[in-house]
Motif scaffolding. Structure first.
Motif, PDB file in Angstrom:
ATOM      1  N   MET A 179       0.825  -1.208   0.000  1.00  0.00           N
ATOM      2  CA  MET A 179       0.000   0.000   0.000  1.00  0.00           C
ATOM      3  C   MET A 179       0.855   1.252   0.000  1.00  0.00           C
ATOM      4  O   MET A 179       0.377   2.348  -0.208  1.00  0.00           O
ATOM      5  N   CYS A 180       2.137   1.078   0.261  1.00  0.00           N
ATOM      6  CA  CYS A 180       3.015   2.242   0.266  1.00  0.00           C
ATOM      7  C   CYS A 180       3.883   2.302  -0.985  1.00  0.00           C
ATOM      8  O   CYS A 180       4.902   2.978  -1.002  1.00  0.00           O
ATOM      9  N   LEU A 181       3.506   1.562  -2.012  1.00  0.00           N
ATOM     10  CA  LEU A 181       4.202   1.704  -3.279  1.00  0.00           C
ATOM     11  C   LEU A 181       3.980   3.123  -3.779  1.00  0.00           C
ATOM     12  O   LEU A 181       2.871   3.621  -3.767  1.00  0.00           O
ATOM     13  N   ALA A 182       5.038   3.763  -4.206  1.00  0.00           N
ATOM     14  CA  ALA A 182       4.921   5.134  -4.692  1.00  0.00           C
ATOM     15  C   ALA A 182       6.035   5.357  -5.698  1.00  0.00           C
ATOM     16  O   ALA A 182       7.088   4.732  -5.607  1.00  0.00           O
ATOM     17  N   LEU A 210      -1.446  17.912  -0.372  1.00  0.00           N
ATOM     18  CA  LEU A 210      -0.508  17.650   0.731  1.00  0.00           C
ATOM     19  C   LEU A 210       0.842  18.340   0.532  1.00  0.00           C
ATOM     20  O   LEU A 210       1.774  18.077   1.284  1.00  0.00           O
ATOM     21  N   ARG A 235      -3.306  14.673  -6.984  1.00  0.00           N
ATOM     22  CA  ARG A 235      -3.749  15.774  -6.128  1.00  0.00           C
ATOM     23  C   ARG A 235      -2.532  16.431  -5.483  1.00  0.00           C
ATOM     24  O   ARG A 235      -1.557  15.768  -5.149  1.00  0.00           O
ATOM     25  N   LEU A 277       6.766  12.550  -5.337  1.00  0.00           N
ATOM     26  CA  LEU A 277       6.460  11.148  -5.083  1.00  0.00           C
ATOM     27  C   LEU A 277       4.939  11.021  -5.067  1.00  0.00           C
ATOM     28  O   LEU A 277       4.270  11.691  -4.279  1.00  0.00           O
ATOM     29  N   VAL A 278       4.403  10.194  -5.954  1.00  0.00           N
ATOM     30  CA  VAL A 278       2.950  10.049  -6.065  1.00  0.00           C
ATOM     31  C   VAL A 278       2.533   8.751  -5.394  1.00  0.00           C
ATOM     32  O   VAL A 278       3.028   7.669  -5.728  1.00  0.00           O
ATOM     33  N   HIS A 279       1.634   8.898  -4.434  1.00  0.00           N
ATOM     34  CA  HIS A 279       1.173   7.744  -3.663  1.00  0.00           C
ATOM     35  C   HIS A 279      -0.348   7.771  -3.607  1.00  0.00           C
ATOM     36  O   HIS A 279      -0.939   8.730  -3.091  1.00  0.00           O
ATOM     37  N   ALA A 280      -0.984   6.743  -4.150  1.00  0.00           N
ATOM     38  CA  ALA A 280      -2.450   6.629  -4.147  1.00  0.00           C
ATOM     39  C   ALA A 280      -3.113   7.916  -4.641  1.00  0.00           C
ATOM     40  O   ALA A 280      -4.085   8.393  -4.054  1.00  0.00           O
ATOM     41  N   GLY A 281      -2.551   8.463  -5.705  1.00  0.00           N
ATOM     42  CA  GLY A 281      -3.185   9.611  -6.342  1.00  0.00           C
ATOM     43  C   GLY A 281      -2.849  10.958  -5.730  1.00  0.00           C
ATOM     44  O   GLY A 281      -3.329  11.991  -6.202  1.00  0.00           O
ATOM     45  N   TYR A 282      -2.064  10.968  -4.681  1.00  0.00           N
ATOM     46  CA  TYR A 282      -1.667  12.215  -4.029  1.00  0.00           C
ATOM     47  C   TYR A 282      -0.144  12.371  -4.095  1.00  0.00           C
ATOM     48  O   TYR A 282       0.590  11.406  -3.826  1.00  0.00           O
ATOM     49  N   ILE A 293       2.976  13.256  -2.310  1.00  0.00           N
ATOM     50  CA  ILE A 293       3.211  13.339  -0.859  1.00  0.00           C
ATOM     51  C   ILE A 293       4.525  14.021  -0.509  1.00  0.00           C
ATOM     52  O   ILE A 293       4.735  14.363   0.646  1.00  0.00           O
ATOM     53  N   THR A 294       5.404  14.236  -1.472  1.00  0.00           N
ATOM     54  CA  THR A 294       6.611  15.005  -1.171  1.00  0.00           C
ATOM     55  C   THR A 294       7.287  15.406  -2.479  1.00  0.00           C
ATOM     56  O   THR A 294       7.086  14.775  -3.516  1.00  0.00           O
TER      57      THR A 294
END
Lengths: 75, 368
Positions: free
Chosen positions: A1-4, A32, A29, A43-48, A50-51
């Motif tokens: 679930m943390c694949l990014a 964040l 998105r 870094l894209v994680h689940a569509g967001y 994140i950094t």
């Protein structure tokens, strides 16, 4: 679930970024992130996103690898 | 130009040099047990066969790092209940097939309930906008990396027919509790890279400080993980227990301030249940009362209670998650428990240790 995956920002459109990797384009998105600019890698994680990735730190890590090769095993 | 997908992160030569250094650093008369707590780390380890590069005395084990695996049955049964009541239940793909005593979400879909896999929390909002006559629920599961997007969804003025069923958990306090209780016994920790992108590397400072465990934040490329092992072995050789960050291209010491602010605005910290591990105080992210209107549990008057003994009969997933056994130690592995008919959660999730060992094999055994 943390694949990014790191993807490059090619456009900022409202709450979303257009990001690209190896010719594949998608939307992410940007809720964040405080600041993000065209050309940044995020870094894209689940569509967001994140950094925002740090190019200098990436280069520093690659330098460690280069030193490994130069040392030929480094024992 | 920045190159974050540089082939050097997957370089065979760099990996071989690091393997030689790791072999030289490995203590001769002592077994070293290093735990990671991230399903994506386990994925990289088995995909690249990295355990085969480690000397026999250096063991790399998976801890409680698969959020699907630690999600307790009653939360999945809440999601099934909402789907059976006519809500459009959206969630991440791995959750669909996790078995409970009441079946799985996929079983609910098979009997006609509306269950929809989404890639992103934002997709749940899009579905709710497209179907305003329908109640849409986003079942948000996962650690800090997925909790932050759920918080962003809550803060982005979601449509009135959307609600959230949250099952988010915190990783550092859970590790602290499990270490204090002696449930987990290891020599060092590899901290999860993408959780740390949110919470910051400093969130792990408690592990070297309280438990004397060398701790390093690692990325997901094969060379990232070998660098982490080298760093840990060097610390153990020198008698040091420090926090280091080998993934600085992604992880800042204080994390992502905006994401942490979103988490803090939307959630408060409280006790929550971990499948097979019981109730752990201070490890759950619970919606603050200000967002009760968006809380599916309140909107649909759910009150399912946790069940302490919820592992399927014979399932040893909880021992796998604590790093006490590896999947082949479980008699069900690859026999009664298989990805096509999973017995426990670790065989369902693509980040579950049993699923990954089934798919890729046991590289550690190859080396022995």
């Amino acid at each position: 679930m943390c694949l990014a995956v790191p993807m490059k920002v090619t456009a900022v459109e409202g709450d979303e970024l257009v990001v690209e990797l190896h010719g594949v384009t998608q939307r992410a998105r940007r809720d964040l992130l405080d600041d993000v600019a065209l050309g940044d890698h995020v870094l894209v994680h689940a569509g967001y996103a994140i950094t925002v990735l740090d190019a200098e730190e990436a280069a520093a890590t690659l330098d460690i690898f280069a030193a490994l090769e130069a040392a030929g095993g480094g024992r | 130009m920045a190159d974050f997908a540089n082939a050097a992160f997957q370089s065979r030569e760099a990996a071989q040099h690091l393997a030689a250094q790791i072999a030289a650093l490995a203590p001769a008369h002592r077994h070293v047990k290093i735990m990671h707590v991230c399903g994506s780390h386990e994925h990289s380890l088995v995909q690249w066969g990295l355990r085969a590069l480690l000397p026999p005395g250096v063991e790399l084990i998976a801890g409680p790092g698969c959020p699907v695996c630690v999600c307790p049955e009653h939360e999945i049964r809440e999601a099934i209940a909402l789907a059976d009541r006519g809500c459009l239940l959206t969630t991440y793909g791995d959750m669909l097939r996790v078995p409970t005593a009441a079946g799985s979400l996929a079983d609910a879909a098979a009997r006609g309930a509306a269950v929809r896999l989404v890639y992103s929390a934002a997709d749940a909002a899009k579905l709710a906008l497209a179907q305003p006559e329908r109640e849409v629920v986003f079942f948000g599961v996962g650690f800090e990396t997925t909790a932050a997007p759920t918080a962003a969804l809550v803060l982005a003025d979601p449509p009135p027919n959307l609600s959230v069923l949250t099952a988010h958990r915190l990783t550092p306090p859970a590790m602290q509790l499990l270490l204090r209780a002696g449930e987990i016994e290891v020599d060092a920790l590899i901290a999860p890279g993408h959780v740390s992108a949110i919470i910051g590397s400093e969130a792990w400072a408690c592990l070297p400080a309280e438990f004397g465990l060398p701790t390093t934040v690692a990325g997901f490329e094969p060379v990232d993980l070998l660098l982490a092992v080298r760093d840990i072995l060097a610390q153990l050789r020198d008698g040091r227990a420090e926090l280091s960050n080998g993934y600085a291209r992604v992880v800042r010491p204080a994390g992502n301030a905006r994401a942490l602010a979103a988490l803090n605005t939307v959630f408060e910290v409280g006790a929550t249940w971990w499948r097979g591990l019981g109730e752990l105080p201070g490890t759950g992210l619970l919606l603050r009362p200000a967002y009760a209107a968006l809380d599916a549990r309140a909107r649909f008057d759910l009150n399912l209670l946790p069940e302490p003994d919820e592992m399927p009969a014979g399932c040893r997933c909880h021992e796998v998650m604590l790093g006490r056994i590896t999947p082949p130690d479980c008699p069900l592995f690859r026999a009664a428990c298989h990805p096509l008919r999973p017995h426990g959660p670790c065989m369902v999730s693509q980040e579950g240790t049993c699923y990954l060992w089934h798919q890729y094999g046991d590289a550690g055994a190859l080396a022995a």
